[in-house]
Design a protein around this motif. Structure first.
Motif, PDB file in Angstrom:
ATOM      1  N   LEU A 256       1.351  -1.431   0.120  1.00  0.00           N
ATOM      2  CA  LEU A 256       0.456   0.149  -0.043  1.00  0.00           C
ATOM      3  C   LEU A 256       0.491   1.570  -0.064  1.00  0.00           C
ATOM      4  O   LEU A 256       1.597   1.535   0.684  1.00  0.00           O
ATOM      5  CB  LEU A 256      -0.730   0.062   1.634  1.00  0.00           C
ATOM      6  CG  LEU A 256      -1.980   1.048   1.531  1.00  0.00           C
ATOM      7  CD1 LEU A 256      -3.120   1.055   0.141  1.00  0.00           C
ATOM      8  CD2 LEU A 256      -2.780   0.859   3.044  1.00  0.00           C
ATOM      9  N   VAL A 257       0.388   2.143  -1.011  1.00  0.00           N
ATOM     10  CA  VAL A 257       1.356   3.968  -1.548  1.00  0.00           C
ATOM     11  C   VAL A 257       0.494   4.561  -0.827  1.00  0.00           C
ATOM     12  O   VAL A 257      -0.774   4.534  -1.523  1.00  0.00           O
ATOM     13  CB  VAL A 257       2.335   3.293  -3.164  1.00  0.00           C
ATOM     14  CG1 VAL A 257       3.641   5.132  -1.926  1.00  0.00           C
ATOM     15  CG2 VAL A 257       2.813   2.301  -2.978  1.00  0.00           C
ATOM     16  N   PHE A 258       1.125   5.541   0.042  1.00  0.00           N
ATOM     17  CA  PHE A 258       0.234   7.069   0.104  1.00  0.00           C
ATOM     18  C   PHE A 258       1.197   7.994  -0.837  1.00  0.00           C
ATOM     19  O   PHE A 258       2.261   8.083  -0.174  1.00  0.00           O
ATOM     20  CB  PHE A 258       0.158   7.079   1.170  1.00  0.00           C
ATOM     21  CG  PHE A 258      -0.709   5.979   2.122  1.00  0.00           C
ATOM     22  CD1 PHE A 258      -2.091   5.604   1.574  1.00  0.00           C
ATOM     23  CD2 PHE A 258      -1.415   6.374   3.317  1.00  0.00           C
ATOM     24  CE1 PHE A 258      -3.100   5.257   2.209  1.00  0.00           C
ATOM     25  CE2 PHE A 258      -2.320   6.627   4.646  1.00  0.00           C
ATOM     26  CZ  PHE A 258      -3.198   5.363   3.345  1.00  0.00           C
ATOM     27  N   ASP A 259       0.273   8.793  -2.194  1.00  0.00           N
ATOM     28  CA  ASP A 259       1.337   9.419  -2.455  1.00  0.00           C
ATOM     29  C   ASP A 259       0.829  10.711  -1.235  1.00  0.00           C
ATOM     30  O   ASP A 259      -0.306  11.776  -1.417  1.00  0.00           O
ATOM     31  CB  ASP A 259       0.744   9.653  -3.479  1.00  0.00           C
ATOM     32  CG  ASP A 259       1.204  10.789  -4.860  1.00  0.00           C
ATOM     33  OD1 ASP A 259       1.437  11.570  -4.333  1.00  0.00           O
ATOM     34  OD2 ASP A 259       0.901  10.896  -6.162  1.00  0.00           O
ATOM     35  N   GLU A 260       1.773  11.508  -0.908  1.00  0.00           N
ATOM     36  CA  GLU A 260       1.289  12.355   0.319  1.00  0.00           C
ATOM     37  C   GLU A 260       2.170  13.730  -0.416  1.00  0.00           C
ATOM     38  O   GLU A 260       2.223  14.608   0.716  1.00  0.00           O
ATOM     39  CB  GLU A 260       1.582  12.365   1.690  1.00  0.00           C
ATOM     40  CG  GLU A 260       0.772  10.791   1.994  1.00  0.00           C
ATOM     41  CD  GLU A 260       1.079  11.132   3.382  1.00  0.00           C
ATOM     42  OE1 GLU A 260       0.697  12.674   3.891  1.00  0.00           O
ATOM     43  OE2 GLU A 260       0.723  10.331   4.157  1.00  0.00           O
ATOM     44  N   VAL A 261       2.517  13.665  -2.158  1.00  0.00           N
ATOM     45  CA  VAL A 261       3.542  15.603  -2.638  1.00  0.00           C
ATOM     46  C   VAL A 261       2.401  16.234  -2.216  1.00  0.00           C
ATOM     47  O   VAL A 261       3.230  17.444  -1.357  1.00  0.00           O
ATOM     48  CB  VAL A 261       3.281  15.123  -4.210  1.00  0.00           C
ATOM     49  CG1 VAL A 261       2.979  16.176  -4.343  1.00  0.00           C
ATOM     50  CG2 VAL A 261       3.893  13.481  -4.334  1.00  0.00           C
ATOM     51  N   ILE A 262       0.670  16.288  -2.003  1.00  0.00           N
ATOM     52  CA  ILE A 262       0.097  17.141  -1.494  1.00  0.00           C
ATOM     53  C   ILE A 262      -0.722  17.210   0.393  1.00  0.00           C
ATOM     54  O   ILE A 262       0.167  18.007   0.995  1.00  0.00           O
ATOM     55  CB  ILE A 262      -1.031  17.656  -2.268  1.00  0.00           C
ATOM     56  CG1 ILE A 262      -1.050  17.720  -3.306  1.00  0.00           C
ATOM     57  CG2 ILE A 262      -2.218  18.221  -1.477  1.00  0.00           C
ATOM     58  CD1 ILE A 262      -2.030  18.116  -4.308  1.00  0.00           C
ATOM     59  N   CYS A 263      -0.991  15.845   0.724  1.00  0.00           N
ATOM     60  CA  CYS A 263      -0.991  16.359   2.121  1.00  0.00           C
ATOM     61  C   CYS A 263       0.168  15.917   2.768  1.00  0.00           C
ATOM     62  O   CYS A 263      -0.009  16.822   4.015  1.00  0.00           O
ATOM     63  CB  CYS A 263      -1.918  14.374   2.110  1.00  0.00           C
ATOM     64  SG  CYS A 263      -3.289  14.333   1.284  1.00  0.00           S
ATOM     65  N   GLY A 264       1.651  15.739   2.887  1.00  0.00           N
ATOM     66  CA  GLY A 264       2.509  15.434   3.806  1.00  0.00           C
ATOM     67  C   GLY A 264       2.674  17.086   4.017  1.00  0.00           C
ATOM     68  O   GLY A 264       2.409  18.194   3.720  1.00  0.00           O
ATOM     69  N   PHE A 265       3.320  17.510   5.181  1.00  0.00           N
ATOM     70  CA  PHE A 265       3.577  18.313   5.854  1.00  0.00           C
ATOM     71  C   PHE A 265       2.670  18.872   6.426  1.00  0.00           C
ATOM     72  O   PHE A 265       3.028  20.684   6.364  1.00  0.00           O
ATOM     73  CB  PHE A 265       4.841  18.847   4.686  1.00  0.00           C
ATOM     74  CG  PHE A 265       6.263  17.887   4.592  1.00  0.00           C
ATOM     75  CD1 PHE A 265       7.402  17.523   5.434  1.00  0.00           C
ATOM     76  CD2 PHE A 265       6.030  17.699   3.844  1.00  0.00           C
ATOM     77  CE1 PHE A 265       8.106  17.096   5.053  1.00  0.00           C
ATOM     78  CE2 PHE A 265       7.326  16.399   3.236  1.00  0.00           C
ATOM     79  CZ  PHE A 265       8.400  15.958   4.368  1.00  0.00           C
ATOM     80  N   GLY A 266       1.982  18.399   7.378  1.00  0.00           N
ATOM     81  CA  GLY A 266       1.035  19.551   8.095  1.00  0.00           C
ATOM     82  C   GLY A 266      -0.354  19.967   7.420  1.00  0.00           C
ATOM     83  O   GLY A 266      -1.121  20.884   8.334  1.00  0.00           O
ATOM     84  N   ARG A 267      -0.690  19.379   6.204  1.00  0.00           N
ATOM     85  CA  ARG A 267      -1.603  19.958   5.396  1.00  0.00           C
ATOM     86  C   ARG A 267      -2.787  18.935   5.866  1.00  0.00           C
ATOM     87  O   ARG A 267      -3.837  20.279   5.817  1.00  0.00           O
ATOM     88  CB  ARG A 267      -1.827  19.602   3.865  1.00  0.00           C
ATOM     89  CG  ARG A 267      -3.186  19.833   3.455  1.00  0.00           C
ATOM     90  CD  ARG A 267      -2.639  21.179   3.004  1.00  0.00           C
ATOM     91  NE  ARG A 267      -1.742  22.634   2.545  1.00  0.00           N
ATOM     92  CZ  ARG A 267      -1.908  23.320   2.824  1.00  0.00           C
ATOM     93  NH1 ARG A 267      -2.637  24.444   3.011  1.00  0.00           N
ATOM     94  NH2 ARG A 267      -0.439  24.258   2.592  1.00  0.00           N
ATOM     95  N   THR A 268      -3.055  18.701   6.796  1.00  0.00           N
ATOM     96  CA  THR A 268      -4.044  17.521   7.415  1.00  0.00           C
ATOM     97  C   THR A 268      -4.058  17.784   8.807  1.00  0.00           C
ATOM     98  O   THR A 268      -5.104  17.212   9.624  1.00  0.00           O
ATOM     99  CB  THR A 268      -4.174  16.347   7.104  1.00  0.00           C
ATOM    100  OG1 THR A 268      -2.475  15.476   7.535  1.00  0.00           O
ATOM    101  CG2 THR A 268      -4.189  15.673   5.705  1.00  0.00           C
ATOM    102  N   GLY A 269      -3.550  18.512   9.477  1.00  0.00           N
ATOM    103  CA  GLY A 269      -3.207  18.961  11.218  1.00  0.00           C
ATOM    104  C   GLY A 269      -2.144  18.221  11.549  1.00  0.00           C
ATOM    105  O   GLY A 269      -1.504  18.079  12.198  1.00  0.00           O
ATOM    106  N   ARG A 270      -1.502  17.002  10.772  1.00  0.00           N
ATOM    107  CA  ARG A 270      -0.234  16.078  11.123  1.00  0.00           C
ATOM    108  C   ARG A 270       0.341  16.266  10.081  1.00  0.00           C
ATOM    109  O   ARG A 270       0.589  16.826   8.601  1.00  0.00           O
ATOM    110  CB  ARG A 270      -0.858  14.536  12.044  1.00  0.00           C
ATOM    111  CG  ARG A 270      -1.735  14.258  12.438  1.00  0.00           C
ATOM    112  CD  ARG A 270      -1.638  14.783  14.501  1.00  0.00           C
ATOM    113  NE  ARG A 270      -0.271  13.677  14.622  1.00  0.00           N
ATOM    114  CZ  ARG A 270      -0.615  12.516  14.546  1.00  0.00           C
ATOM    115  NH1 ARG A 270      -1.867  12.055  15.468  1.00  0.00           N
ATOM    116  NH2 ARG A 270       0.141  11.596  14.860  1.00  0.00           N
TER     117      ARG A 270
END
Length: 447
Positions: A256-270
């Motif tokens: 399972l791979v999460f593409d967090e190019v946008i979500c990473g580094f705090g965008r979701t609060g974590r």
């Protein structure tokens, strides 16, 4: 600004616009009516006349700490004077290991190996290769297929385009790489105008099970998903959806791979959406905010079990993973990333994003009163606002982003969706101003 003005124009001898081919841009239209930034500071871009444009898109999801941070500029300057470049093939430099250690502190437990690249697209293609290498290393040589989703965006390299599920990204190049199949996305009519995790859609995770039954688990290497599908218009997963994907992947030997190019580094609060949603994948791709957008850099975080399987089964003295880039772990990029991580930590920007998200989403949700708005979705510090098409998909969205620039707000549109992803240094007054300008601009559109 007219293209005949001397600062920058198609024909000017001062600075000509005729030679650059802009990406994802209707170039003839742009050069007839260009919109240009000349500088930036904190929450604002400034055009060539010095007019402020509020950055409600964090650049391109890249710059949550605000523009032109002195700490990053100083770190880059010092690094350029100390060590401007070193190859990462058979050589290394200390800051790359320091950065790896710092990132492990932010990542879910067990995800403690980092492979550095220069863009989100490179990170996705690298993750695809790692998945294939892992399956081969454990003897599952038949596992060469990938599962992705409709309405997914995974960059513009051939592998990422094949994974992508947005038609205009796939239309010309999506079938060059074969062996990719797609699940449904999570948008559902009954979830319209829900911010936060929508109520319906958990069962769509079972699309993965259906594809396993159709193609055989023994042929599938990995499943790629964005925890929140960002560039397509902010599709938030319903409760239990990511958990179910994790359960199915684990049961059938699929990574399972999460593409967090946008979500990473705090965008979701974590630090990462994996932590926000309580689901740990096997790999995570990251980019954009890694350096606060100052220098190109990206990475793939790899679970220890995946890394060790690949490395430990290789012969002594052999290159375990035959892959890499000239710019992998570039020392200047590492310096910029370390400085950005210091800012995120010292100013508690992830915590600030978490605290501000409620107000941000409440204000964006007020746009539903506009007749032209057909849906609103959001989570953390990202939201999507769909507007009614005029009959030509994407035309209104394209016009909207241009009119917003003229009105003093920068954001990204995809098709007929406006995507708001404000910087974490925004105050309530910046959110209010953004929403007010979006509202007044949308009010001129006929439903």
């Amino acid at each position: 600004m007219s293209p005949s003005q001397p600062l920058l124009s198609p024909d000017s001898s001062a600075v000509s616009m005729q030679h650059q081919w802009l990406p994802f841009t209707p170039n003839r239209e742009f050069k007839d009516d260009p919109r240009l930034f000349g500088s930036a500071r904190d929450q604002y871009f400034y055009d060539l006349d010095g007019r402020p444009v509020l950055d409600a898109g964090s650049g391109l999801f890249t710059t949550p700490a605000g523009h032109c941070r002195r700490e990053i500029a100083d770190a880059v300057h010092a690094q350029l004077l100390e060590l401007d470049f070193t190859p990462s093939f058979l050589r290394a430099h200390p800051k790359s290991f320091e950065l790896s250690n710092r990132l492990v502190e932010l990542l879910p437990a067990g995800m403690d190996k980092l492979f550095f690249v220069s863009s989100g697209s490179e990170a996705v293609d690298t993750a695809m290769k790692i998945c294939l290498a892992y399956q081969r290393a454990r003897g599952a040589t038949g596992r060469s297929m990938f599962v992705s989703r409709e309405r997914a965006y995974h960059g513009v390299n051939f592998g990422g385009v094949a994974l992508s599920g947005m038609v205009n990204n796939r239309r010309a190049y999506g079938n060059v790489v074969h062996g990719v199949v797609h699940m449904r996305d999570t948008w559902m009519e009954e979830n319209r105008f829900q911010v936060g995790q929508p109520q319906h859609g958990r069962e769509r995770a079972d699309d993965l099970l259906r594809l396993i039954q159709l193609h055989g688990a023994e042929n599938i290497a990995a499943c790629f998903v964005e925890p929140i599908a960002g560039s397509t218009g902010v599709l938030v997963p319903p409760p239990g959806y990511l958990e179910r994907l994790r359960e199915i992947c684990t049961a059938h030997g699929i990574l399972l791979v999460f593409d967090e190019v946008i979500c990473g580094f705090g965008r979701t609060g974590r630090p990462f959406a994996a932590q926000s949603f309580g689901v740990t994948p096997d790999l995570i791709t990251m980019a954009k905010a890694l350096t606060n957008g100052a220098i190109p850099m990206a990475a793939v975080a790899v679970g220890r079990h995946v890394h060790d399987t690949i490395v430990d089964t290789a012969p002594d003295g052999a290159i375990e993973f035959f892959h890499g880039y000239t710019w992998s772990a570039h020392p200047v990029s590492c310096a910029a990333a370390l400085a950005a991580l210091d800012i995120y930590r010292d100013e508690k920007l992830f915590e600030r994003a978490h605290a501000m998200s409620g107000y941000f989403l409440e204000q964006v949700a007020t746009l539903r009163e506009l007749p032209v708005v057909t849906d609103i979705r959001g989570y953390g510090m990202i939201a999507g606002v769909d507007i009614q098409s005029d009959g030509v998909p994407g035309r209104r969205g394209h016009l909207l982003q241009k009119q917003l620039f003229d009105a003093g707000v920068h954001l990204k549109t995809t098709g007929d969706c406006a995507i708001l992803s404000p910087q974490f240094i925004f105050e309530r007054e910046h959110i209010d101003k953004t929403v007010d300008i979006v509202r007044s601009t949308l009010a001129s559109f006929e439903a």
